[in-house]
Design an enzyme around this catalytic site. Structure first.
Site, PDB file in Angstrom:
ATOM      1  N   GLU A  60      -4.744   1.387 -40.956  1.00 24.42           N
ATOM      2  CA  GLU A  60      -4.498   1.191 -39.523  1.00 24.42           C
ATOM      3  C   GLU A  60      -3.247   0.368 -39.315  1.00 24.42           C
ATOM      4  O   GLU A  60      -2.922  -0.487 -40.143  1.00 24.42           O
ATOM      5  CB  GLU A  60      -5.657   0.395 -38.884  1.00 24.42           C
TER       6      GLU A  60
ATOM      7  N   HIS B 183     -13.892 -14.696 -40.630  1.00 24.73           N
ATOM      8  CA  HIS B 183     -14.733 -13.629 -40.095  1.00 24.73           C
ATOM      9  C   HIS B 183     -16.135 -14.084 -39.720  1.00 24.73           C
ATOM     10  O   HIS B 183     -17.038 -13.259 -39.531  1.00 24.73           O
ATOM     11  CB  HIS B 183     -14.787 -12.428 -41.055  1.00 24.73           C
TER      12      HIS B 183
ATOM     13  N   LYS C  72     -16.976   3.834 -41.513  1.00 30.32           N
ATOM     14  CA  LYS C  72     -15.954   3.530 -40.498  1.00 30.32           C
ATOM     15  C   LYS C  72     -15.002   4.693 -40.252  1.00 30.32           C
ATOM     16  O   LYS C  72     -14.468   4.836 -39.148  1.00 30.32           O
ATOM     17  CB  LYS C  72     -15.169   2.275 -40.889  1.00 30.32           C
TER      18      LYS C  72
ATOM     19  N   ARG D 117     -27.107  -3.245 -33.875  1.00 30.09           N
ATOM     20  CA  ARG D 117     -28.193  -4.232 -33.924  1.00 30.09           C
ATOM     21  C   ARG D 117     -28.040  -5.201 -32.757  1.00 30.09           C
ATOM     22  O   ARG D 117     -27.052  -5.165 -32.031  1.00 30.09           O
ATOM     23  CB  ARG D 117     -28.073  -5.037 -35.229  1.00 30.09           C
TER      24      ARG D 117
HETATM   25  C1  MV4 Z   1      -7.721  -5.678 -37.627  1.00 34.40           C
HETATM   26  C2  MV4 Z   1      -6.846  -6.729 -37.299  1.00 34.40           C
HETATM   27  C3  MV4 Z   1      -5.568  -6.390 -36.929  1.00 34.40           C
HETATM   28  N1  MV4 Z   1      -5.189  -5.095 -36.909  1.00 34.40           N
HETATM   29  N2  MV4 Z   1      -7.298  -4.407 -37.592  1.00 34.40           N
HETATM   30  C4  MV4 Z   1     -11.406  -8.357 -39.054  1.00 34.40           C
HETATM   31  C5  MV4 Z   1     -12.863  -8.066 -38.992  1.00 34.40           C
HETATM   32  C6  MV4 Z   1     -12.984  -6.603 -38.810  1.00 34.40           C
HETATM   33  N3  MV4 Z   1     -14.016  -6.292 -37.864  1.00 34.40           N
HETATM   34  C7  MV4 Z   1     -11.655  -6.154 -38.322  1.00 34.40           C
HETATM   35  N4  MV4 Z   1     -10.762  -7.274 -38.432  1.00 34.40           N
HETATM   36  C8  MV4 Z   1      -9.465  -7.162 -38.039  1.00 34.40           C
HETATM   37  N5  MV4 Z   1      -8.984  -5.898 -37.979  1.00 34.40           N
HETATM   38  C9  MV4 Z   1      -6.054  -4.143 -37.244  1.00 34.40           C
HETATM   39  N6  MV4 Z   1      -5.662  -2.883 -37.228  1.00 34.40           N
HETATM   40  C10 MV4 Z   1      -7.305  -8.029 -37.338  1.00 34.40           C
HETATM   41  C11 MV4 Z   1      -8.622  -8.258 -37.725  1.00 34.40           C
HETATM   42  C12 MV4 Z   1      -9.023  -9.613 -37.758  1.00 34.40           C
HETATM   43  C13 MV4 Z   1     -10.026 -10.083 -36.921  1.00 34.40           C
HETATM   44  C14 MV4 Z   1     -10.706  -9.240 -36.038  1.00 34.40           C
HETATM   45  C15 MV4 Z   1     -11.708  -9.722 -35.236  1.00 34.40           C
HETATM   46  C16 MV4 Z   1     -12.066 -11.060 -35.304  1.00 34.40           C
HETATM   47  C17 MV4 Z   1     -11.429 -11.895 -36.168  1.00 34.40           C
HETATM   48  C18 MV4 Z   1     -10.397 -11.424 -36.996  1.00 34.40           C
HETATM   49  C19 MV4 Z   1      -9.769 -12.297 -37.862  1.00 34.40           C
HETATM   50  C20 MV4 Z   1      -8.763 -11.841 -38.666  1.00 34.40           C
HETATM   51  C21 MV4 Z   1      -8.400 -10.488 -38.629  1.00 34.40           C
END
Ligand code: MV4
Length: 508
Positions: free
Chosen positions: A204, A239, A120, A296
């Site tokens: 982040e 998630h 990442k 994918r």
């Molecule tokens: C975040 C975020 C808030 N701020 N990054 C969760 C899964 C991963 N792909 C990244 N995720 C998140 N990253 C920052 N800087 C909140 C989440 C997140 C989230 C993102 C997508 C779908 C569902 C989520 C559920 C909780 C937190």
């Protein structure tokens, strides 16, 4: 450029996605090879493929993750290509590389592209170079505690500490206060070390009220890259996505065009080939940031297929053969609205515990605008070893409202007995005012959990009355028959049981 027609595809997967891939192959006149574990001898993909080979014991790491065994079957069966589906080996750079070495076409990106997006921190740097917005934060691995403190003071609290080898929410820590920085950093790093064998983390800024919006892309070997618009995936629990829809209810035409261009730039920067997904996080003001790229085919690909009118598996295969994309960006349009509900064998009232078991009855919804991608059948036992997803129900409508009503109707028609399922929970999601309004974020399920765990209301009371009338009619007839028959032949006890079972299957 050389085009090498694919004549036989080995599907290195199981369940609904294996069946889904075989369907496109059959339409293209391509032979199919299924592989299966002990637990999957009676699985649908084994019956549906042209031929099938046993590859090992039930646990995935002894079967569906065994690269050597799968390549051996590919050669033995004369397959010229392998489709990995999603999960299992689909984002394994080593598998992509081994296929190439053995002269078998991997229907997916190069090992370099998989590796570049799997890490990442590397992915963030690639995106910054390509001019794609990323969440404000560090561009290097954070190793020392001083570095972490320094970076966090610059970024400002709250922040997310994320594992560079992670993704999909694994190895993440939300830090809200200064006093928790050190313990969160240590926790994230040791978790990352245990889970991925790599303790590199990055930091982040935390995006408040996050919406998960992803763009589908397709890229050919000639360097043409298009996007197939967005999917709104904010309805998730721990998630795990639960409901996806397209178009996103919060998207505007201007932001869509800009994000689409950024998604294409992201794929080009990754030297990407095939179908991929650019995941963005968006706030309530429609500011968006690159999160990660999934190299994918995604579970939720059918909503894009329905609204854009493109068979993504077919295009994956055509690209892998070396063909150029048959359309340009300006040929692609969104038509109407599609929603997907993931049906799980789980007990929603018992903390969503997986509930594998034997399907004693199943009636899948049909009708205009409905698609059901599944693999289970009456008498099938869902194994304990794999994901408990039974099927994906996709409803299309001219408008979002029509799609929701069609989904509601389809969920009502969907009858599964023998295992507990998430169907009623999904009906409640369709009925939830926050879902109907459309501005929901990733906190939707936890914010609405009390509403979502209640019984769905019966939309049509008259149907209950009709059912009772039918029941009375049936029992009256049974009584009449009984009176005209000799005592020995009036063994209707089993009929009663059978009727009871049918009645139970049809929810009152
Ligand atoms: C975040 C975020 C808030 N701020 N990054 C969760 C899964 C991963 N792909 C990244 N995720 C998140 N990253 C920052 N800087 C909140 C989440 C997140 C989230 C993102 C997508 C779908 C569902 C989520 C559920 C909780 C937190």
């Amino acid at each position: 450029m050389e085009i090498k027609p694919i004549t036989k595809v080995l599907i290195a997967n199981r369940g609904e996605i294996a069946v889904r891939i075989i369907r496109s192959c059959r339409e293209m006149g391509i032979h199919t090879v299924a592989v299966f574990s002990d637990a999957d001898r009676t699985s649908m993909h084994v019956r549906y493929a042209g031929e099938a080979y046993h590859i090992g014991p039930s646990p995935s790491n002894e079967s569906y993750l065994k690269i050597d065994k799968i390549l051996e079957v590919a050669k033995q069966s004369g397959a010229d290509a392998i489709h990995p589906g999603y999960g299992f080996l689909s984002e394994n750079a080593e598998f992509s590389r081994r296929c190439k070495e053995e002269g078998i076409i991997f229907i997916g990106p190069s090992p370099e592209a998989i590796m570049g997006m799997g890490d990442k921190i590397t992915a963030r740097r690639t995106m910054i170079k390509a001019g794609v917005p990323v969440v404000p934060g560090t561009t290097d691995a954070v190793t020392s505690e001083e570095e972490a403190l320094e970076s966090i003071r610059q970024i400002g609290l709250p922040v997310m500490i994320k594992a560079s080898a992670g993704g999909g929410g694994k190895g993440m820590r939300l830090v809200k206060e200064e006093s928790k920085i050190l313990s969160s950093l240590r926790g994230a790093r040791s978790e990352a070390k245990t889970a991925f064998g790599n303790d590199a983390v990055y930091i982040e800024k935390y995006i408040d009220s996050p919406h998960h919006i992803e763009f589908q892309i397709l890229a050919d070997r000639q360097g043409n890259t298009v996007h197939l618009f967005e999917r709104e995936c904010s309805v998730q629990r721990r998630h795990q996505k639960v409901v996806e829809e397209t178009p996103s209810p919060i998207m505007t035409e201007a932001v869509r065009a800009e994000m689409g261009a950024h998604a294409v730039a992201a794929a080009k920067a990754a030297n990407y080939e095939g179908a991929g997904t650019i995941e963005f996080i968006m706030d309530d003001n429609l500011n968006y940031y690159f999160l990660e790229m999934n190299t994918r085919l995604q579970v939720e690909h059918p909503i894009t297929e329905r609204v854009v009118g493109v068979d993504l598996v077919r295009e994956q295969i055509r690209i892998a053969e070396g063909n150029p994309l048959p359309f340009a960006q300006e040929d692609l349009h969104q038509s109407g609205h599609a929603i997907e509900c993931r049906i799980y064998a789980e007990d929603t009232d018992n903390n969503f515990m997986p509930n594998p078991g034997t399907i004693t009855h199943i009636t899948e919804p049909l009708g205009f605008g409905v698609r059901c991608d599944g693999y289970v059948y009456e008498g099938y036992t869902i194994p304990i070893y794999y994901d408990p997803m039974i099927s994906k129900l996709i409803a299309w409508g001219k408008t979002r409202e029509e799609a929701i009503e069609r989904m509601r109707r389809s969920l009502y028609e969907y009858k599964i007995s023998g295992v507990k399922t998430s169907i009623k929970f999904l009906e409640r999601i369709m009925d939830a005012p926050d879902f109907r309004k459309g501005g929901y974020n990733t906190h939707f399920i936890e914010d609405n959990i009390d509403f979502l765990l209640q019984e769905p209301e019966c939309a049509f009371e008259c149907e209950n009355l009709a059912l009772i009338a039918a029941f009375v009619d049936y029992t009256t007839k049974l009584h009449d028959i009984e009176q005209t028959m000799s005592p020995e032949s009036s063994r209707h006890g089993s009929d009663w049981k059978e009727f009871g079972r049918r009645l139970a299957a049809w929810r009152l």
